[in-house]
Design a protein around this motif. Structure first.
Motif, short mmCIF file in Angstrom:
data_model
loop_
_atom_site.label_atom_id
_atom_site.label_comp_id
_atom_site.label_asym_id
_atom_site.label_seq_id
_atom_site.Cartn_x
_atom_site.Cartn_y
_atom_site.Cartn_z
N HIS A 220 30.06 43.71 29.79
CA HIS A 220 29.90 42.34 29.27
C HIS A 220 31.28 41.68 29.27
O HIS A 220 31.99 41.67 28.26
N LEU A 221 31.65 41.12 30.40
CA LEU A 221 33.01 40.63 30.60
C LEU A 221 33.04 39.12 30.72
O LEU A 221 32.07 38.49 31.11
N ASP A 222 34.18 38.54 30.40
CA ASP A 222 34.45 37.14 30.72
C ASP A 222 35.95 36.94 30.65
O ASP A 222 36.68 37.80 30.12
N THR A 223 36.44 35.84 31.20
CA THR A 223 37.88 35.65 31.33
C THR A 223 38.60 35.44 30.00
O THR A 223 39.83 35.50 29.96
N GLY A 224 37.87 35.22 28.92
CA GLY A 224 38.50 35.04 27.62
C GLY A 224 38.45 36.25 26.72
O GLY A 224 38.92 36.20 25.58
N LEU A 225 37.89 37.36 27.20
CA LEU A 225 37.71 38.52 26.33
C LEU A 225 39.03 39.05 25.78
O LEU A 225 39.15 39.30 24.58
N ILE A 226 40.03 39.20 26.63
CA ILE A 226 41.31 39.75 26.16
C ILE A 226 41.97 38.82 25.15
O ILE A 226 42.51 39.26 24.13
N ASP A 227 41.92 37.52 25.41
CA ASP A 227 42.57 36.58 24.50
C ASP A 227 41.88 36.51 23.14
O ASP A 227 42.47 36.03 22.17
N ARG A 228 40.64 37.01 23.06
CA ARG A 228 39.94 37.03 21.78
C ARG A 228 40.22 38.30 20.99
O ARG A 228 39.83 38.40 19.83
N LEU A 229 40.90 39.26 21.60
CA LEU A 229 41.20 40.50 20.89
C LEU A 229 42.16 40.21 19.73
O LEU A 229 43.03 39.35 19.84
N PRO A 230 42.02 40.93 18.61
CA PRO A 230 42.97 40.74 17.51
C PRO A 230 44.37 41.17 17.91
O PRO A 230 44.56 41.91 18.88
N GLU A 231 45.34 40.71 17.15
CA GLU A 231 46.73 41.04 17.46
C GLU A 231 46.95 42.55 17.54
O GLU A 231 47.75 43.04 18.31
N ARG B 188 32.84 34.26 34.44
CA ARG B 188 33.21 35.49 35.13
C ARG B 188 33.99 35.08 36.38
O ARG B 188 33.64 34.12 37.06
N HIS B 189 35.05 35.81 36.66
CA HIS B 189 35.87 35.55 37.84
C HIS B 189 35.48 36.57 38.91
O HIS B 189 35.80 37.76 38.80
N ILE B 190 34.77 36.11 39.92
CA ILE B 190 34.29 36.98 40.99
C ILE B 190 34.94 36.54 42.30
O ILE B 190 34.92 35.36 42.64
N GLU B 191 35.51 37.50 43.02
CA GLU B 191 36.13 37.15 44.30
C GLU B 191 35.55 38.03 45.41
O GLU B 191 35.14 39.17 45.17
N VAL B 192 35.51 37.46 46.60
CA VAL B 192 34.90 38.14 47.75
C VAL B 192 35.96 38.39 48.82
O VAL B 192 36.68 37.46 49.22
N GLN B 193 36.05 39.63 49.29
CA GLN B 193 36.98 40.00 50.35
C GLN B 193 36.37 39.67 51.71
O GLN B 193 35.24 40.09 52.00
N VAL B 194 37.10 38.92 52.53
CA VAL B 194 36.61 38.60 53.87
C VAL B 194 37.60 39.11 54.92
O VAL B 194 38.79 39.27 54.66
N LEU B 195 37.05 39.35 56.12
CA LEU B 195 37.85 39.69 57.30
C LEU B 195 37.37 38.80 58.44
O LEU B 195 36.17 38.62 58.63
N ALA B 196 38.32 38.23 59.18
CA ALA B 196 37.96 37.35 60.30
C ALA B 196 38.91 37.59 61.46
O ALA B 196 40.13 37.69 61.26
N ASP B 197 38.36 37.70 62.67
CA ASP B 197 39.20 37.93 63.83
C ASP B 197 39.29 36.68 64.70
O ASP B 197 38.70 35.64 64.40
N ALA B 198 40.02 36.79 65.80
CA ALA B 198 40.22 35.65 66.70
C ALA B 198 39.07 35.49 67.69
O ALA B 198 39.13 34.63 68.57
#
Length: 670
Positions: A439-450, A209-219
């Motif tokens: 039920h997701l993973d990064t290969g789901l789309i590539d496994r779809l039939p043509e 699974r590709h999970i990303e986190v949004q961060v904010l940081a100040d000076a």
């Protein structure tokens, strides 16, 4: 310092429009830049000022730091917002802004340099206690040294170029033998695409699974996160659908992964909005590994904005102006669920090759919980100069099911005629049982039939679209196209110049209803006719294109097929519009079926055109020539005896990039 009064937006398309809208809401004068291809683009019209920065080629316009800085100085801009892609993560551009006394709305040089190199970034965050995927990241490691280290990493192994992104050059090796072949191939691709053949090895996580986190940081030392986004629905490492929050993570894991993302940001003294990306196993969701950090705004940032209520562009501006964050970690609340789908000008039925043409009609969806970020207008030409994204359609709901339903309805209501798109494919994907269940993973789309690569419904020129079938109920789209042609012909016969000049019309809206067909359906149709006679129809959430019938051409094609015994067409056609970059054989060379004949480049990728039959190649184009989609670029004349293959004249190789059989040649957008 105080808030800026004038800000230049160094980008184009939907992200430029999105940034300009926030600037205008805050009372900041927005300055756009544009290339010759974008002179009449929406972001130019929306801005308070606009500056031409060069020709269509990105290298001579949007990717030229000197031109961007000069435009900022000439217009008195105090800061530059880079959007994403182009120069947004370019450390040299950040330095050029500083030297010119202009604020770069992004992180400092340390973050850009460390996070811009995957090997260095991995080592850096690992030293700060952020978990990383087991692997080898020695910059000077030879192939033999990588082979020796592989058993300690553990198979399967992912081979990754250190430079670049977008999945270009990545290969999976499941044993030592596969790794021996993957390493030299990955180096060749990396060297050609990025000018750097440094490789790293990582443990390949099955069903990731590709999970990303949004961060904010100040000076002022404040670093917070705004929750995570699920970006697992990808096609060959390119994100397609994103959502927030992830349906995988529980509250405890969300807190842990958010803290790790903040630690990664602190380690490089981060400033502004950024995204820390992690790999999470579907089988062990409490275990996550750092992948990389994107030191800019992400394409998918709207889903975070919708569930948090935070305008990320506004936060970027305030941080860059020296203001402390007005949001504490305890203030962050995730409300409901948001999902985004990226609408591209591409042809799913052609392996997702980019498409070009005039937008004959464009009407974005609207409704409760629906947001559309776009940078196009009706009448605009989608060219091969830039990334093929048309718009981002985003839906917010009280829960994930409602968000999915609203997104599907919004895509169905999106009217876009004149260019092939992936809208039908997106709707098919959203209806997939695994997607609905989360039920997701990064290969789901590539496994779809043509068959899953549905797009607009194209009808070839030899189809009898001037006479719908009578032995079965005709497709409603075809019926509308037929009636459109009949009305167009009647109008031409009586000299109805007003009708002939109309490019887009809606049956039953001021122009009467069609004389035949199920009126209840036809009243809802939208129709547009392209300059080449192709009729485009949108009805009940479906879009189809119907080429002008050419009975003579169809007869000639059928006779030619009979003459060659039903074998493949010897005419080689361009799969997409673009420029001929390489001739892999010379005119008169003998080739085998499947051998590369020439290469065409468009929209960041190079596609090989291969021989359909064995014979003698007769070239119809030259290097540098611009070609249209389906244009005959070569012909293979039949020979009876076996042909010896000619050596290839190009070192490019198909890779797992954005489109099948394509080699990415530049990285203009995310």
């Amino acid at each position: 310092m105080g808030m800026f009064e004038r800000v230049l937006v160094a980008n184009r398309g939907e992200i430029a429009v999105r940034v300009i809208r926030t600037l205008k809401r805050l009372g900041i004068r927005a300055i756009a830049v544009y290339s010759d291809a974008d002179a009449d683009a929406p972001h130019v019209a929306l801005a308070d000022e606009a500056v031409r920065i060069g020709p269509a080629a990105a290298a001579e316009s949007y990717l030229d730091p000197a031109r961007i800085v000069r435009a900022a100085l000439e217009t008195g801009a105090q800061a530059i917002h880079p959007g994403y892609g182009f120069l947004s993560e370019n450390a040299a551009f950040g330095r050029a802004c500083a030297e010119a006394g202009i604020v770069f709305i992004g992180p400092g040089e340390l973050a850009l340099e460390v996070m811009g190199d995957k090997i260095r970034a991995k080592r850096h965050v690992e030293a700060s206690g952020v978990p990383v995927v087991p692997g080898v990241s020695e910059p000077d490691a030879t192939d033999d040294e990588l082979l020796d280290a592989a058993p300690h990493v553990g198979f399967p192994i992912l081979v990754k170029p250190s430079a670049g992104g977008g999945g270009k050059g990545m290969q999976v090796a499941r044993d030592q033998g596969e790794l021996e072949h993957a390493l030299p191939a990955a180096r060749r691709v990396a060297r050609a695409a990025f000018g750097d053949d440094t490789l790293l090895l990582e443990r390949f996580v099955e069903r990731p699974r590709h999970i990303e986190v949004q961060v904010l940081a100040d000076a002022h030392g404040n670093v917070i996160h705004l929750g995570e986004r699920e970006c697992s629905l990808q096609r060959r490492h390119q994100k397609v659908v994103e959502e927030a929050p992830s349906p995988l993570l529980d509250a405890a894991t969300r807190e842990r992964i958010g803290a790790a993302a903040c630690d990664a940001a602190r380690s490089v003294e981060y400033l502004g909005a950024g995204t820390v990306e992690f790999l999470v196993s579907d089988a062990a969701p409490d275990e996550f590994f750092f992948i990389e950090m994107n030191t800019r705004l992400q394409v998918e940032h709207p889903v975070t904005e919708l569930v948090t209520g935070v305008d990320l562009v506004e936060q970027q501006l305030r941080i860059a102006a020296g203001e402390p964050l007005a949001i504490a970690q305890g203030d962050v609340r995730l409300t409901g669920h948001a999902i985004e789908a990226r609408v591209y000008a591409e042809s799913p039925e052609r392996g997702f090759l980019p498409a070009t043409g005039e937008l004959l009609a464009w009407r974005p969806a609207a409704g409760e919980g629906v947001r559309v970020d776009s940078g196009v207008r009706a009448g605009q030409h989608v060219t091969a100069d830039y990334d093929p994204m048309i718009a981002k359609v985003i839906a917010h709901g009280a829960d994930r099911a409602e968000a999915l339903d609203r997104l599907d309805a919004a895509l169905a209501d999106t009217l876009l005629l004149g260019v092939d798109t992936n809208i039908a494919f997106l709707r098919t994907l959203l209806a997939h049982p695994d997607v609905r269940a989360g039920h997701l993973d990064t290969g789901l789309i590539d496994r779809l039939p043509e068959g899953g690569a549905a797009g607009a419904t194209p009808v070839p020129a030899d189809a009898a679209t001037d006479a719908p079938t009578t032995d079965a109920a005709p497709d409603p789209l075809e019926r509308v196209a037929h009636d459109a042609r009949e009305r167009d012909a009647r109008a031409a016969a009586v000299g109805d110049h007003a009708w002939r000049s109309a490019r887009e019309w809606r049956i039953g809206s001021g122009g009467g209803t069609a004389a035949s067909g199920p009126v209840a359906d036809l009243d809802r149709a939208s129709v547009a006719t392209a300059a080449d006679g192709t009729v485009w129809v949108h009805l009940d959430g479906r879009t189809g294109s119907f080429a002008r019938p050419d009975r003579r051409a169809a007869l000639d094609a059928r006779l030619a097929q009979l003459e060659r015994g039903g074998s493949a067409d010897p005419d080689l056609r361009a799969p997409m519009p673009g420029s001929v970059t390489t001739l892999l054989v010379a005119d008169g060379d003998r080739v085998e079926a499947g051998q590369g004949v020439l290469a065409i480049e468009a929209m960041k990728m190079e596609h090989r055109v291969t021989a359909t039959v064995a014979g003698v190649a007769r070239l119809r184009v030259a290097v540098g020539e611009q070609v249209a989609r389906d244009q005959v670029v070569a012909r293979i004349d039949h020979v009876t005896e076996p042909a010896a293959a000619s050596p290839a004249a190009s070192g490019t190789e198909p890779i797992d990039g954005p489109h099948e059989g394509a080699v990415v040649t530049a990285s203009h957008q995310e």
